[in-house]
Design an enzyme around this catalytic site. Structure first.
Site, PDB file in Angstrom:
ATOM      1  N   GLY A 125     -17.165   9.336 -15.017  1.00 25.22           N
ATOM      2  CA  GLY A 125     -18.060   8.295 -15.232  1.00 25.22           C
ATOM      3  C   GLY A 125     -18.812   8.190 -16.681  1.00 25.22           C
ATOM      4  O   GLY A 125     -19.874   7.545 -16.415  1.00 25.22           O
ATOM      5  N   SER A 126     -18.314   9.071 -17.681  1.00 29.28           N
ATOM      6  CA  SER A 126     -19.313   8.941 -18.733  1.00 29.28           C
ATOM      7  C   SER A 126     -19.363   7.443 -19.555  1.00 29.28           C
ATOM      8  O   SER A 126     -20.289   7.152 -20.107  1.00 29.28           O
ATOM      9  CB  SER A 126     -19.044  10.079 -19.630  1.00 29.28           C
ATOM     10  OG  SER A 126     -17.741   9.926 -20.376  1.00 29.28           O
ATOM     11  N   ASN A 127     -18.006   6.958 -19.405  1.00 30.40           N
ATOM     12  CA  ASN A 127     -17.946   5.720 -19.998  1.00 30.40           C
ATOM     13  C   ASN A 127     -18.795   4.531 -19.425  1.00 30.40           C
ATOM     14  O   ASN A 127     -19.425   3.821 -19.624  1.00 30.40           O
ATOM     15  CB  ASN A 127     -16.605   5.166 -20.088  1.00 30.40           C
ATOM     16  CG  ASN A 127     -15.779   5.653 -21.449  1.00 30.40           C
ATOM     17  OD1 ASN A 127     -16.336   5.039 -22.475  1.00 30.40           O
ATOM     18  ND2 ASN A 127     -15.066   6.605 -21.287  1.00 30.40           N
ATOM     19  N   LYS A 129       1.011  -0.393  -2.911  1.00 28.93           N
ATOM     20  CA  LYS A 129       0.217  -0.837  -3.986  1.00 28.93           C
ATOM     21  C   LYS A 129      -0.318  -2.164  -3.780  1.00 28.93           C
ATOM     22  O   LYS A 129      -1.492  -2.428  -3.942  1.00 28.93           O
ATOM     23  CB  LYS A 129       1.239  -0.649  -5.426  1.00 28.93           C
ATOM     24  CG  LYS A 129       0.269  -1.028  -6.543  1.00 28.93           C
ATOM     25  CD  LYS A 129       1.189  -0.642  -7.791  1.00 28.93           C
ATOM     26  CE  LYS A 129       0.769  -1.089  -8.841  1.00 28.93           C
ATOM     27  NZ  LYS A 129       1.205  -0.638 -10.177  1.00 28.93           N
ATOM     28  N   MET A 169      -7.739   5.669 -12.904  1.00 27.19           N
ATOM     29  CA  MET A 169      -6.255   6.336 -13.110  1.00 27.19           C
ATOM     30  C   MET A 169      -4.951   5.549 -12.261  1.00 27.19           C
ATOM     31  O   MET A 169      -3.900   6.274 -12.253  1.00 27.19           O
ATOM     32  CB  MET A 169      -6.427   7.824 -12.564  1.00 27.19           C
ATOM     33  CG  MET A 169      -7.344   8.592 -13.095  1.00 27.19           C
ATOM     34  SD  MET A 169      -7.171   8.628 -14.888  1.00 27.19           S
ATOM     35  CE  MET A 169      -5.995  10.089 -14.911  1.00 27.19           C
ATOM     36  N   ASN A 198      -9.686  -2.226 -20.826  1.00 27.22           N
ATOM     37  CA  ASN A 198      -9.779  -0.752 -20.671  1.00 27.22           C
ATOM     38  C   ASN A 198     -10.001   0.101 -22.099  1.00 27.22           C
ATOM     39  O   ASN A 198      -9.781  -0.450 -23.026  1.00 27.22           O
ATOM     40  CB  ASN A 198      -8.018  -0.317 -20.093  1.00 27.22           C
ATOM     41  CG  ASN A 198      -7.923   1.282 -19.860  1.00 27.22           C
ATOM     42  OD1 ASN A 198      -8.900   1.602 -19.111  1.00 27.22           O
ATOM     43  ND2 ASN A 198      -6.959   1.719 -20.536  1.00 27.22           N
ATOM     44  N   HIS A 205      -8.827   3.634 -23.901  1.00 25.68           N
ATOM     45  CA  HIS A 205      -8.117   4.848 -23.896  1.00 25.68           C
ATOM     46  C   HIS A 205      -8.199   5.965 -25.027  1.00 25.68           C
ATOM     47  O   HIS A 205      -8.291   5.391 -26.293  1.00 25.68           O
ATOM     48  CB  HIS A 205      -6.497   4.278 -23.825  1.00 25.68           C
ATOM     49  CG  HIS A 205      -5.367   5.233 -23.753  1.00 25.68           C
ATOM     50  ND1 HIS A 205      -4.967   5.889 -22.699  1.00 25.68           N
ATOM     51  CD2 HIS A 205      -4.549   5.888 -24.759  1.00 25.68           C
ATOM     52  CE1 HIS A 205      -3.992   6.707 -22.946  1.00 25.68           C
ATOM     53  NE2 HIS A 205      -3.733   6.737 -24.237  1.00 25.68           N
TER      54      HIS A 205
HETATM   55  C1  GRF Z   1     -11.832   8.600 -20.929  1.00 26.69           C
HETATM   56  O1  GRF Z   1     -11.471   9.513 -22.028  1.00 26.69           O
HETATM   57  C2  GRF Z   1     -11.130   7.245 -21.186  1.00 26.69           C
HETATM   58  O2  GRF Z   1     -10.695   6.938 -22.354  1.00 26.69           O
HETATM   59  C3  GRF Z   1      -9.964   7.453 -20.118  1.00 26.69           C
HETATM   60  O3  GRF Z   1     -10.357   8.394 -19.119  1.00 26.69           O
HETATM   61  C4  GRF Z   1     -11.424   9.084 -19.616  1.00 26.69           C
HETATM   62  C5  GRF Z   1     -12.567   8.933 -18.527  1.00 26.69           C
HETATM   63  O4  GRF Z   1     -13.703   9.454 -18.784  1.00 26.69           O
HETATM   64  N1  GRF Z   1      -9.259   6.428 -19.848  1.00 26.69           N
HETATM   65  P1  GRF Z   1     -15.042   9.167 -18.211  1.00 26.69           P
HETATM   66  O5  GRF Z   1     -14.907   9.038 -16.602  1.00 26.69           O
HETATM   67  O6  GRF Z   1     -15.670   7.863 -18.614  1.00 26.69           O
HETATM   68  O7  GRF Z   1     -16.032  10.115 -18.555  1.00 26.69           O
END
Ligand code: GRF
Length: 210
Positions: free
Chosen positions: A19-21, A72, A97, A114, A116
């Site tokens: 969850g850092s983003n 799904k 994921m 998203n 990536h």
């Molecule tokens: C990030 O590197 C993002 O680009 C990828 O998964 C990772 C998630 O990191 N899709 P966080 O959970 O946001 O720290």
């Protein structure tokens, strides 16, 4: 274009892990760098760190655990039922994921973005940073894109380049890329809120001066 010109944007985050983003987007909202707020965080994993982070910041959070559903389609219907009970303007995947299918994409009330950790279309899927190191590319980076039914294939909104050094490992490269991710995702969301992101066919134009 211009949907939120005078309006703060309401964001739903889907995430599976650390969850850092999510935190970066949350902080950008708090600082006013994004005129908006995260109104809900949903995870497909019960014990996802991101849920604790949302809880700490008093943001509605819920695990809708994919593996408890028959298939799904049923999982996505349940996820939609919950998410669509909120009034929202944008769904941001942040380390989510699962690959979303037709059921979710057609039922969502907003665009889905998203992030990536590679320069798409290179190194789609899992462990993008390791793929870049193993391949020996000299530059990698991160990409924010709209989500379609493919795996990391939707229209590219913005990218940030990171140099790959000879002695880089998956970990060292990931550390430099994630810093760029945090900045880029917030900038893109802010541009979206301001109506600067124009999707024409499969191409995105940013309608502001650089
Ligand atoms: C990030 O590197 C993002 O680009 C990828 O998964 C990772 C998630 O990191 N899709 P966080 O959970 O946001 O720290």
């Amino acid at each position: 274009m211009g949907d939120f010109d005078d309006m703060s944007i309401k964001i739903i985050v889907l995430a599976s892990g650390r969850g850092s983003n999510f935190e970066a987007i949350y902080n950008s909202c708090k600082k006013g760098e994004i005129d908006g707020e995260i109104i809900g965080v949903f995870s497909d994993k019960l014990d996802a760190e991101v849920l604790k982070k949302a809880e700490k910041n008093r943001i509605y959070n819920e695990a809708i655990v994919s593996k408890t559903f028959k298939n799904k389609v049923d999982y996505e219907k349940a996820l939609l039922d919950t998410i669509n009970s909120f009034d929202y303007d944008l769904i941001c995947l942040a380390g989510y994921m699962k690959v979303l299918g037709k059921t979710f994409l057609e039922g969502a009330k907003s665009k889905i973005m998203n992030i990536h950790p590679s320069l798409l279309p290179a190194f789609q899927g899992l462990k993008a940073q390791k793929q870049a190191v193993d391949y020996g590319v000299k530059y990698s980076g991160c990409t924010v894109h709209f989500v379609d039914e493919g795996l990391d294939t939707g229209p590219i909104i913005a990218q940030e380049v990171v140099e790959v050094y000879d002695d880089d490992t998956e970990e060292s490269l990931s550390k430099r890329i994630i810093k760029k991710e945090h900045k880029l995702y917030s900038e893109v969301i802010s541009d979206y809120q301001k109506g600067y992101i124009d999707l024409v066919g499969n191409k995105v134009k940013i309608l502001r001066e650089k």
